[in-house]
Each structure stands twice: as structure tokens, then as C-alpha cells.
Design an enzyme around this catalytic site. Structure first.
Site, PDB file in Angstrom:
ATOM      1  N   HIS A  35       1.194 -27.974  10.224  1.00  0.00           N
ATOM      2  CA  HIS A  35       2.537 -28.770  10.719  1.00  0.00           C
ATOM      3  C   HIS A  35       2.473 -29.993  11.330  1.00  0.00           C
ATOM      4  O   HIS A  35       3.202 -30.942  11.281  1.00  0.00           O
ATOM      5  CB  HIS A  35       3.316 -27.531  11.807  1.00  0.00           C
ATOM      6  N   LYS A  68      12.196 -27.476   7.257  1.00  0.00           N
ATOM      7  CA  LYS A  68      13.003 -27.659   8.321  1.00  0.00           C
ATOM      8  C   LYS A  68      13.930 -28.704   7.928  1.00  0.00           C
ATOM      9  O   LYS A  68      13.315 -29.849   7.567  1.00  0.00           O
ATOM     10  CB  LYS A  68      12.439 -27.953   9.643  1.00  0.00           C
ATOM     11  N   LYS A  98       0.350 -20.331   4.373  1.00  0.00           N
ATOM     12  CA  LYS A  98      -0.846 -20.528   5.231  1.00  0.00           C
ATOM     13  C   LYS A  98      -1.313 -19.533   6.190  1.00  0.00           C
ATOM     14  O   LYS A  98      -0.585 -18.531   6.367  1.00  0.00           O
ATOM     15  CB  LYS A  98      -0.359 -21.731   6.433  1.00  0.00           C
ATOM     16  N   ARG A 149       0.818  -1.321   0.114  1.00  0.00           N
ATOM     17  CA  ARG A 149      -0.086   0.097   0.035  1.00  0.00           C
ATOM     18  C   ARG A 149       0.830   1.301   0.080  1.00  0.00           C
ATOM     19  O   ARG A 149       0.500   2.265  -0.517  1.00  0.00           O
ATOM     20  CB  ARG A 149      -0.769   0.056   1.306  1.00  0.00           C
ATOM     21  N   ASP A 196      -3.927 -23.165  13.707  1.00  0.00           N
ATOM     22  CA  ASP A 196      -2.652 -22.683  13.360  1.00  0.00           C
ATOM     23  C   ASP A 196      -1.554 -23.702  13.378  1.00  0.00           C
ATOM     24  O   ASP A 196      -0.574 -23.644  12.597  1.00  0.00           O
ATOM     25  CB  ASP A 196      -2.379 -21.924  14.690  1.00  0.00           C
ATOM     26  N   LYS A 223       1.115 -22.997  22.998  1.00  0.00           N
ATOM     27  CA  LYS A 223       1.882 -21.906  23.420  1.00  0.00           C
ATOM     28  C   LYS A 223       2.422 -21.697  24.864  1.00  0.00           C
ATOM     29  O   LYS A 223       1.305 -22.314  25.589  1.00  0.00           O
ATOM     30  CB  LYS A 223       1.200 -20.684  22.844  1.00  0.00           C
ATOM     31  N   GLU A 266       5.949 -24.540  22.480  1.00  0.00           N
ATOM     32  CA  GLU A 266       6.273 -23.304  22.248  1.00  0.00           C
ATOM     33  C   GLU A 266       6.442 -22.644  23.675  1.00  0.00           C
ATOM     34  O   GLU A 266       5.368 -22.792  24.390  1.00  0.00           O
ATOM     35  CB  GLU A 266       5.504 -22.282  21.342  1.00  0.00           C
ATOM     36  N   HIS A 317       6.076 -24.466   6.406  1.00  0.00           N
ATOM     37  CA  HIS A 317       7.355 -24.141   6.722  1.00  0.00           C
ATOM     38  C   HIS A 317       7.909 -25.247   7.571  1.00  0.00           C
ATOM     39  O   HIS A 317       9.243 -25.496   7.669  1.00  0.00           O
ATOM     40  CB  HIS A 317       7.589 -22.758   7.215  1.00  0.00           C
TER      41      HIS A 317
HETATM   42  C1  BG6 Z   1       3.573 -20.929  12.609  1.00  0.00           C
HETATM   43  C2  BG6 Z   1       2.318 -20.346  13.702  1.00  0.00           C
HETATM   44  O1  BG6 Z   1       3.084 -21.443  11.430  1.00  0.00           O
HETATM   45  O2  BG6 Z   1       4.380 -21.553  13.345  1.00  0.00           O
HETATM   46  C3  BG6 Z   1       2.764 -19.756  14.922  1.00  0.00           C
HETATM   47  O3  BG6 Z   1       1.546 -19.702  12.901  1.00  0.00           O
HETATM   48  C4  BG6 Z   1       3.947 -20.647  15.708  1.00  0.00           C
HETATM   49  O4  BG6 Z   1       1.922 -19.620  15.658  1.00  0.00           O
HETATM   50  C5  BG6 Z   1       5.038 -21.050  14.445  1.00  0.00           C
HETATM   51  O5  BG6 Z   1       4.392 -19.937  16.467  1.00  0.00           O
HETATM   52  C6  BG6 Z   1       5.827 -22.108  14.969  1.00  0.00           C
HETATM   53  O6  BG6 Z   1       7.011 -22.251  14.027  1.00  0.00           O
HETATM   54  P1  BG6 Z   1       8.519 -22.483  14.559  1.00  0.00           P
HETATM   55  O7  BG6 Z   1       9.304 -22.667  13.111  1.00  0.00           O
HETATM   56  O8  BG6 Z   1       8.813 -21.385  15.346  1.00  0.00           O
HETATM   57  O9  BG6 Z   1       8.438 -23.898  15.328  1.00  0.00           O
END
Ligand code: BG6
Length: 509
Positions: A261, A203, A169, A62, A256, A361, A237, A199
Site C-alpha cells: 500500500h 480506494k 496480498k 472445507r 503488511d 497500528k 491506524e 486494495h
Molecule cells: C491490510 C493490512 O492490507 O490493510 C491490515 O493487512 C491493515 O493490517 C489494512 O489494517 C488497512 O486497510 P484500510 O483500508 O483499513 O486502511
């Protein structure tokens, strides 16, 4: 894609193919993702010689800023993301390839004629031969507009070079919206042009699981219901919701972390060996796992799913607020920040073997790992031995941190007559030379390799497993019913109960 000048770069005796000339158009160039992940990944790849000379980035957003301002904003972002020595010479060369154009994603005029005219000019200057990657680093609400507008402007068509689209995502928020998004994107792009990011798949240690399983002959014969008692997958996390409350409030941990994942980790652990290490063959095997997942019994959900929300507590020595006190979160939020579940894979290999999954989390530690818990020995011939019953063998694959693997087994304690001692054989994955997940994502997309990306059938299957669960939980959850757990703990007691009912325990966090 032009692969005539294919070159290879050697990293630890492995070869990584050099992509051909290409341009990357980033939608959402001033956003968090571009600043924190994408631009640092691009710069690191460039500085280590893994991007082609003939390459440029066009950021769209933007802000009405020109190339100079975009370059200086990106410089600050890259320096922040990559602390330590900074290669100024490489930056100067890299930043000469960065451009910016102000953009209204919903305005068709912005795509054709504007973007359609601007791109060939830059392509001519950088000799990128028409290969284009469109990267959606924007909120999901604008995905469909961008995709349709790209299509209407003729930018999805492949001519001289390839045209690819990268989608972050969340890919939908339930089965219906995921199908709708897949339909929209398929109206303009073919599946081979689409790169859906997870992602976790990028890894290194997740990729390593496939090598570990299928490049060693000793594990695969033991990788089934005859020997495995159960499997645990943990993605824990210590971070809270940070500044993402708006997104997280409408998402929660199941959308999420689980739909993508955690279920991808499950598929990689449970899949059959593909005939070859090729993207579609690997994705076929993962899809078979997803198809074999037993649907949850919705009227007895508490037997297989536990959720929770973090309260205030401590992470290490620091006090942290509860989820409902975080900025942007409702004081009566029912969004789960933790979930644990038991799933079964109804096929020959895994029949009757429970897979326990958990993610949350603000837990006691940051840890992503998969543990394979083997069965007890069928008969203990060591009466009165210390450690009776004998601890079963456990194989742990550590995804992060302290990447590596360990195998716990029993040995005789020296000096004693009959005394067993559990020991651990451990391998730590060397770190430093590896590419980050986003570096792999960018590189593989430029190379057109889909191995690290999810496919339409896979995303729809995972949504079809979880959508009824999410809907049921959302319908029944109230602010005073959602279980709470203290920040810094191992999650709510309901999670422990899930395993206790099967006479098992989670691995400590
Ligand atoms: C993301 C989530 O896809 O992955 C986040 O949206 C999460 O909430 C994150 O914290 C965790 O990724 P990583 O690579 O830090 O384990």
C-alpha cells in the site's frame, strides 16, 4: 469475455461499464475475507444493478455444507457488514446465484474431474458462457497448490470465455518467494489473466490522485524538485492486530503495509504522466518509479528507517493492551507494528527530495494522507512579520477519513500592517455514491481492467527494495532492543528523530 451486450450505468454523470456474463469461484468461501468484504461487495453491486443477470458464485471450502446453508451463512455475514435497511428482494435474487462445494485445496481430484464437471453444469443453468474468475481468498500457503491444480485440470485455459485468477496480498514474503509465486502462476496463467490485489489502489481517493495531478494544469509544473521540499506519506491506524496475530507475527508492518500500500501511494504521487489512462501505461510509469528508488544503506539503516512496537495505552478513552499481550502474540515478539522511513527517488524530477513514509497500528488517529511540502519562499520581504520564517505551502491529499484535499497558504491578516496569516483552502470529497475498494476490485476484474491491480515487475521491485531491509532488521532485532511506543501516541521517538535530523517534522496525527 463477451462484451456484446455492453451496457453502461451512470453514477454522478460518469459511466461504469456493465461486465458481461461470468462466474466467480471463491476459494476460501467460509473465511473472514469472503464474509467481511467480498460477499458484501458482490451483494451491493448486484443490488445496485451493476452485475450482469447471468452471473453466479461458487464458494469452495472445507465445510461440508450445501447451497442452502451457504446462503444463510452469507446472509448473516452481509447483514452484519452492511447495517441499515436491507433489500430482501435483491437478496433473494442474489442468493439464488450462490452455490457451495466442499473442497480440499491440495487434492487434485477436487479440481478435475469434480470442479471441471460441476462448473459447466452451473454455467449452463446461468448461461454464463464460460467466463470464469478464480478468487484466492485463502491463506497464502495454499496459493501455489491451487494454482497448479487449476492448471493441471485445464481450468486456466481460455476457451469460449476468459479464465482469470485473483490473488490477494501478501504476494510472497520476500523477493525469492514472490518470484517463485510469479513463476508458478505464470506456468499456468498469462499476465493478462492475473489480478494481484492491492486494495489501496481501489480506494476512490487514491484513484482521484491521478485525476487531480493530470486533469489540472496548475499543479504539475510545481510537482518536482524545484518547488517541493519534501513529501510525507502516512498510513496510520488506531486498530491493533485484532484476531490476525498468526499472520501478523510472521509479517510485521513492512510486509503488511509498506511493500504494497505505502509504496503504491508513493508511486502514484511520484510517477510521470503516462501517455494515456490505460492500465499498462500507468503500471509502466509506476515501475519506473520503483526502479528509481535508491537502495537503503544497510550499515547505516538507522539514518533512514525507524521501527517500533506498540505498548499498552489508550485509544480515545479506552485502555488497550500492548502488542505482546494480544492473543496469539509471543511475549518476546520482535515484530514491528510501526515503521517510518526516508526514501529517495533517483531521477530528474525528484533528485534530492526526501519522501518520508510512515505506517503503524494503534497510533493517535486513523489517517491516510499524502502531504506535499513546498519550499520556503526564497527571500522574505516582510521583515518582522509574525510567523517569520513564513510557513511554506502544504498541499494535503487525504485518502481517509474525511477524504479530500487542502492547500495551506499565507494571506495578510486584516487590520494589521504587516502580519501574515496561514489559511487553508479545503475540498471534501463527497461520500455515499462511491464504490468500496472491494466493489471496484470485483467489477474491474470482471471487466478485465488491470488498472487497480499490481503487475509482476512492480511487486518484484518493491520486494527487492525492502527484502534486504527486513532481513537486516530481523537479524539484529531482539526483544529488548525493539523501540516501543504507547498505544495512542505518534509512534516511537526514533520516528521523530528521522525527520529532526533533517530539521523537519512530521505532520501531527
Ligand atoms: C491490510 C493490512 O492490507 O490493510 C491490515 O493487512 C491493515 O493490517 C489494512 O489494517 C488497512 O486497510 P484500510 O483500508 O483499513 O486502511
Amino acid at each position: 469475455m463477451d462484451t456484446m451486450n455492453t451496457q453502461y450505468r451512470t453514477i454522478n454523470a460518469c459511466e461504469i461499464e456493465m461486465p458481461g456474463p461470468s462466474c466467480l469461484v471463491i476459494f476460501g468461501a467460509s473465511g473472514d475475507l469472503t464474509r467481511r468484504k467480498l460477499m458484501p461487495a458482490l451483494f451491493r453491486l448486484f443490488a445496485s444493478g451493476m452485475l450482469p443477470e447471468r452471473f453466479f458464485v461458487l464458494g469452495t471450502g472445507r465445510d461440508r455444507i450445501g447451497a442452502d446453508q451457504f446462503r444463510s451463512t452469507m446472509l448473516a455475514a452481509v447483514k452484519e457488514a452492511l447495517p441499515g435497511p436491507f433489500d430482501r428482494k435483491a437478496w433473494d435474487e442474489f442468493s439464488a446465484r450462490l452455490y457451495h462445494t466442499a473442497f480440499d485445496y491440495r487434492d487434485p481430484e477436487a479440481y478435475g474431474p469434480r470442479l471441471r464437471d460441476l462448473l459447466p453444469r452451473l454455467e449452463n443453468e446461468h448461461q454464463t458462457q464460460g467466463s470464469r474468475i478464480f478468487y484466492l481468498a485463502v491463506p497464502p500457503e495454499v496459493y501455489e497448490d491451487i494454482i497448479r491444480n487449476l492448471g493441471a485440470a485445464g481450468l486456466a485455459r481460455e476457451g469460449m470465455g476468459s479464465s482469470r485468477i485473483v490473488i490477494e496480498k501478501p504476494f510472497g514474503r520476500d523477493l525469492d518467494s514472490c518470484r517463485r509465486l510469479n513463476r508458478t502462476v505464470h506456468e499456468q496463467f498469462q499476465e493478462r489473466q492475473i489480478f494481484r490485489i492491492d486494495h489501496y489502489l481501489a480506494k476512490e481517493t487514491v484513484q482521484n490522485i491521478l485525476m487531480f495531478r493530470f486533469a489540472n494544469s496548475i499543479f504539475e509544473p510545481l510537482w518536482n524538485r524545484r518547488y517541493v521540499d519534501h513529501v510525507q506519506i502516512t498510513a496510520a491506524e488506531t486498530l491493533g492486530v485484532e484476531h490476525r496475530a498468526k499472520y501478523y507475527e510472521s509479517s510485521g508492518v513492512l510486509r503488511d503495509m509498506f511493500q504494497n500500500h505505502v509504496l503504491q501511494l508513493l508511486a502514484i504521487i511520484a510517477m510521470e504522466p503516462p501517455p494515456a489512462f490505460e492500465a499498462d501505461l500507468v503500471r509502466d510509469e509506476k515501475a519506473k518509479v520503483f526502479r528509481s528508488l535508491r537502495p537503503f544503506t544497510l550499515d547505516r539503516l538507522e539514518d533512514s528507517v525507524a521501527i517500533g512496537q506498540y505498548d499498552a495505552g489508550r485509544i480515545g478513552a479506552s485502555p488497550v493492551p500492548g502488542y505482546r499481550e494480544e492473543e496469539g502474540v509471543s511475549g518476546t515478539s520482535t515484530t514491528p507494528t510501526f515503521a517510518a522511513m526516508k526514501v529517495y527517488i533517483d531521477n530528474w524530477r525528484w533528485n534530492g527530495v526526501p519522501f518520508y513514509l510512515r505506517s503503524g497500528k494503534r497510533l493517535a488517529s486513523r489517517r491516510t494522507e499524502i502531504s506535499i511540502h513546498y519550499k520556503q519562499v526564497p527571500h522574505s520581504m516582510f521583515p518582522n512579520s509574525v510567523g517569520d520564517p513564513i510557513d511554506p505551502n502544504t498541499l494535503v491529499l487525504r485518502v481517509q477519513p474525511n477524504e479530500g484535499m487542502s492547500l495551506a497558504y499565507q494571506v495578510k491578516l486584516p487590520g494589521s500592517k504587516v502580519c501574515l496569516n496561514p489559511v487553508v483552502m479545503d475540498y471534501s470529497y463527497p461520500t455515499g455514491a462511491e464504490l468500496t475498494a472491494y466493489e471496484w476490485v470485483v467489477l474491474d476484474c470482471m471487466l478485465g481492467d488491470h488498472m487497480l491491480f499490481t503487475r509482476q515487475d512492480g511487486v518484484e521491485q518493491t520486494w527487492s527494495l525492502l527484502t534486504p531491509v527486513i532481513e537486516k532488521l530481523e537479524a539484529m532485532m531482539t526483544a529488548d532492543r525493539i523501540p516501543r511506543y504507547a498505544s495512542g501516541s505518534a509512534g516511537p521517538p526514533e520516528a521523530a528523530r528521522l525527520l529532526a535530523q533533517d530539521k523537519r517534522q512530521w505532520r501531527p496525527l
